[in-house]
Enzyme design. Structure first.
Site, PDB file in Angstrom:
ATOM      1  N   GLY A   1       0.842  -1.192   0.000  1.00  0.00           N
ATOM      2  CA  GLY A   1       0.000   0.000   0.000  1.00  0.00           C
ATOM      3  C   GLY A   1       0.873   1.236   0.000  1.00  0.00           C
TER       4      GLY A   1
ATOM      5  N   GLN B   1       3.057  10.087   1.131  1.00  0.00           N
ATOM      6  CA  GLN B   1       4.382   9.451   1.159  1.00  0.00           C
ATOM      7  C   GLN B   1       5.228   9.813  -0.058  1.00  0.00           C
ATOM      8  OE1 GLN B   1       2.542   5.400   2.148  1.00  0.00           O
ATOM      9  NE2 GLN B   1       4.538   5.269   3.145  1.00  0.00           N
TER      10      GLN B   1
ATOM     11  N   CYS C   1       6.254  -0.066   7.131  1.00  0.00           N
ATOM     12  CA  CYS C   1       5.842   1.095   6.329  1.00  0.00           C
ATOM     13  C   CYS C   1       7.007   1.490   5.444  1.00  0.00           C
ATOM     14  CB  CYS C   1       5.466   2.247   7.267  1.00  0.00           C
ATOM     15  SG  CYS C   1       4.938   3.739   6.413  1.00  0.00           S
ATOM     16  N   LEU C   2       6.713   1.776   4.182  1.00  0.00           N
ATOM     17  CA  LEU C   2       7.783   2.158   3.258  1.00  0.00           C
ATOM     18  C   LEU C   2       8.473   3.446   3.703  1.00  0.00           C
ATOM     19  CD1 LEU C   2       6.154   1.309  -0.205  1.00  0.00           C
ATOM     20  CD2 LEU C   2       7.777  -0.058   1.121  1.00  0.00           C
TER      21      LEU C   2
ATOM     22  N   HIS D   1      -4.084   1.189   7.802  1.00  0.00           N
ATOM     23  CA  HIS D   1      -2.736   1.782   7.798  1.00  0.00           C
ATOM     24  C   HIS D   1      -2.651   2.920   6.776  1.00  0.00           C
ATOM     25  CE1 HIS D   1       1.854   1.230   7.850  1.00  0.00           C
ATOM     26  NE2 HIS D   1       1.632   2.046   6.833  1.00  0.00           N
ATOM     27  N   GLU D   2      -3.168   2.661   5.566  1.00  0.00           N
ATOM     28  CA  GLU D   2      -3.056   3.683   4.508  1.00  0.00           C
ATOM     29  C   GLU D   2      -3.961   4.879   4.781  1.00  0.00           C
ATOM     30  OE1 GLU D   2      -0.573   3.451   2.695  1.00  0.00           O
ATOM     31  OE2 GLU D   2      -0.168   1.353   3.137  1.00  0.00           O
TER      32      GLU D   2
ATOM     33  N   HIS E   1      -2.464   7.325   7.175  1.00  0.00           N
ATOM     34  CA  HIS E   1      -1.472   8.246   6.594  1.00  0.00           C
ATOM     35  C   HIS E   1      -2.126   9.571   6.186  1.00  0.00           C
ATOM     36  CE1 HIS E   1       2.412   6.262   6.282  1.00  0.00           C
ATOM     37  NE2 HIS E   1       1.888   5.171   5.752  1.00  0.00           N
TER      38      HIS E   1
HETATM   39 CO    CO Z   1       2.812   3.326   5.692  1.00  0.00          CO
END
Ligand code: CO
Length: 147
Positions: A46, A51, A89-90, A131-132, A135
């Site tokens: 995701g 981000q 998380c990226l 999670h997304e 953000h």
């Molecule tokens: Co993340």
């Protein structure tokens, strides 16, 4: 399409609240294509627009390689149960920790043309949606870890 640079934790932009999308145009479609390419390049499941530095309420969720949900202005309209799964998380390379989430979520969102839809998710897929969407409100999984 282009791979975009992923912003990492410590950058204050990740703490900003993203603004609603009101224009559904080619630029949005281009951003979505870049986000998918960037997520795949990084082996993610995701990615949220913030981000890659775009403070708009846009995220993608890809529970497997054949499926990508594109969520514009998503809202969790129902949830139930609880589960604890390890998340990463990226934007926080190398970090992994257990997070408590609902086991089921119902999400209302718009697609890239502005059309509203509803999607339901259970288990780990529900975790990714949560999670997304977090953000978009400046929340990182590290804010929600359980010990
Ligand atoms: Co993340």
């Amino acid at each position: 399409m282009a791979i975009r640079t992923i912003i990492e934790a410590g950058d204050p932009v990740l703490r900003e609240v993203s603004r609603k999308v009101t224009v559904f145009d080619d630029r949005l479609a281009g951003l979505l294509a870049d986000m998918v390419q960037t997520m795949r390049h990084e082996d993610g499941v995701g990615l949220a627009a913030v981000q890659v530095g775009i403070l708009r309420r846009i995220c993608i969720v890809s529970p497997n390689h054949d499926t990508v949900y594109e969520l514009i202005n998503p809202e969790i309209i129902a949830s139930s149960g609880t589960q604890i799964n390890p998340e990463g998380c990226l934007s926080i390379p190398g970090a992994r920790a257990d997070v408590k989430r609902p086991d089921y979520v119902k999400v209302k969102a718009q697609d890239r043309s502005g059309k509203e839809f509803v999607v339901e998710a259970k288990g780990y897929q529900a975790t990714i949606f949560c999670h997304e969407i977090d953000h978009l409100d400046g929340i990182l999984f590290t804010d929600r870890t359980v010990n």
